[in-house]
Scaffold this motif. Structure first.
Motif, PDB file in Angstrom:
ATOM      1  N   ARG A 255       0.831  -1.206   0.000  1.00 22.55           N
ATOM      2  CA  ARG A 255       0.000   0.000   0.000  1.00 22.55           C
ATOM      3  C   ARG A 255       0.865   1.256   0.000  1.00 22.55           C
ATOM      4  O   ARG A 255       0.524   2.254  -0.649  1.00 22.55           O
ATOM      5  CB  ARG A 255      -0.920  -0.006   1.215  1.00 22.55           C
ATOM      6  N   ARG A 259       0.633   4.038  -2.848  1.00 24.37           N
ATOM      7  CA  ARG A 259       0.330   5.449  -2.619  1.00 24.37           C
ATOM      8  C   ARG A 259       1.391   6.348  -3.230  1.00 24.37           C
ATOM      9  O   ARG A 259       1.079   7.422  -3.766  1.00 24.37           O
ATOM     10  CB  ARG A 259       0.208   5.719  -1.111  1.00 24.37           C
ATOM     11  N   GLU A 263       0.385   9.141  -5.961  1.00 15.75           N
ATOM     12  CA  GLU A 263       0.498  10.555  -5.598  1.00 15.75           C
ATOM     13  C   GLU A 263       1.599  11.285  -6.359  1.00 15.75           C
ATOM     14  O   GLU A 263       1.534  12.514  -6.502  1.00 15.75           O
ATOM     15  CB  GLU A 263       0.751  10.673  -4.088  1.00 15.75           C
TER      16      GLU A 263
END
Length: 379
Positions: A255, A259, A263
């Motif tokens: 995860r 991310r 991002e």
């Protein structure tokens, strides 16, 4: 418990010496020969070598002692059959720890003494039989008592060890719970103060920028404030690694890399190698925080195109490394940096290590290793 064991050993020594003197004094004095004296002294010295000069564990009666003591006793018996009952001295250590052996020795010595009397006189008086039986019963009761006390001591020691282990585990759990509670408090304080404050400043700056869109200083202030808002949120996330509660370390790392890709557009992925093994919660949390710090450093400073998180389960340790292909840096100059220092402290508290491999223009790799002793719960 150790003092009781020393006391028990002293009683064992007293039993050996008293029985050896009691059973050998008469034949030695009556016979007036040198060889029995030498053999009795040799038997006493042989016992001292194995049970006085060294500290055997309870129930540890070495075979060399039994063989050597048995040969010396047979030598005495060959010289004079009156030395038959000396054999109980040889078996004194067994009599303290093994009740069956002790009882067999007692009965054998009593029967041997009756046989010796019959061999000398050609008959056995009933009084001698009664006396021999009473002595055997008394000695057997003593052996049984010693054995029961030894068993009770061993059981108490086991219970005390279990209680101590349980207390240590409880203390460790309470410490971890205290640390977790303090981190939760810090996370709440940071979120309710700094994070909320940065968020409010961002909103105000955005409103100001809407009226002054070309103000360079306002744009820079907004950018810096957004970065600090993101950093405060990262700190809160580091203090409360909720991903671990939901999915465990491997998925939490996936995860984290996901991310980063979503991002920033950096190509980030996680690799898991080896056979997965259960890790204690605090170990998982510390490894995840190291990964978060390394990823944050790569995000802020490296200008990388690729970031790879690798979690390797090896035979004697678990290794986490975070590699980026960015601009790199001089590890010696960066060693005093706050982020690297925190990561290194985290690993040292676990008994692990942290290595940083980098050079200007050559990317960077952060390697954290935790030994199996920590993973299995040894604190």
């Amino acid at each position: 418990m150790e003092s009781w064991e020393r006391s028990r050993r002293r009683w064992q020594h007293a039993f050996f010496v008293s029985w050896l003197v009691l059973t050998s004094a008469g034949p030695v004095i009556e016979g007036g020969r040198v060889l029995p004296v030498v053999l009795v002294a040799g038997l006493a010295a042989w016992y001292a070598v194995w049970f006085v000069l060294r500290t055997p564990q309870p129930g540890d009666v070495p075979l060399p002692y039994v063989l050597g003591g048995g040969l010396l006793w047979l030598g005495l018996f060959a010289v004079d059959s009156s030395f038959l009952v000396v054999g109980l001295s040889v078996l004194a250590p067994y009599c303290m720890d093994a009740v069956r052996v002790g009882l067999v020795a007692v009965v054998s010595c009593a029967g041997g003494w009756l046989w010796h009397r019959y061999h000398l006189t050609g008959s056995i008086a009933w009084t001698e039989v009664v006396i021999s039986a009473l002595i055997a019963i008394s000695a057997g009761a003593a052996v049984g008592y010693f054995h029961s006390v030894a068993q009770q001591s061993a059981e108490r020691k086991r219970l005390i060890d279990e209680l101590q282990a349980a207390q240590e585990a409880r203390a460790a759990a309470e410490r971890e719970a205290g640390v977790a509670a303090e981190r939760q408090r810090l996370a709440r304080d940071i979120h309710d103060s700094l994070t909320q404050g940065f968020a409010s400043v961002v909103m105000l700056l955005e409103a100001a920028q809407a009226t002054l869109p070309d103000n360079k200083h306002l744009t820079q202030a907004l950018r810096v404030t957004r970065e600090n808002l993101a950093e405060s949120r990262r700190v809160v996330g580091a203090l409360r690694p909720g991903d671990l509660d939901e999915c465990g370390l491997p998925e939490a790392l996936r995860r984290l890399s996901g991310r980063l890709s979503d991002e920033t557009g950096v190509e980030a992925h996680t690799v898991i190698t080896g056979t997965l093994r259960p890790l204690e919660a605090h170990v998982q949390a510390e490894l995840l925080r190291v990964a978060q710090e390394a990823v944050a450093n790569a995000r802020r400073h490296a200008a990388a195109d690729q970031v790879t998180l690798t979690l390797s389960y090896m035979e004697d340790l678990v290794v986490l490394d975070v590699h980026d292909d960015g601009g790199g840096f001089d590890p010696e100059r960066a060693a005093s940096g706050h982020g690297l220092s925190i990561m290194r402290e985290r690993m040292e508290q676990l008994g692990g290590t942290l290595l940083v491999e980098s050079a200007p223009g050559a990317g960077a790799t952060v390697v954290a290793g935790v030994p199996v002793a920590v993973l299995s719960g040894a604190r």
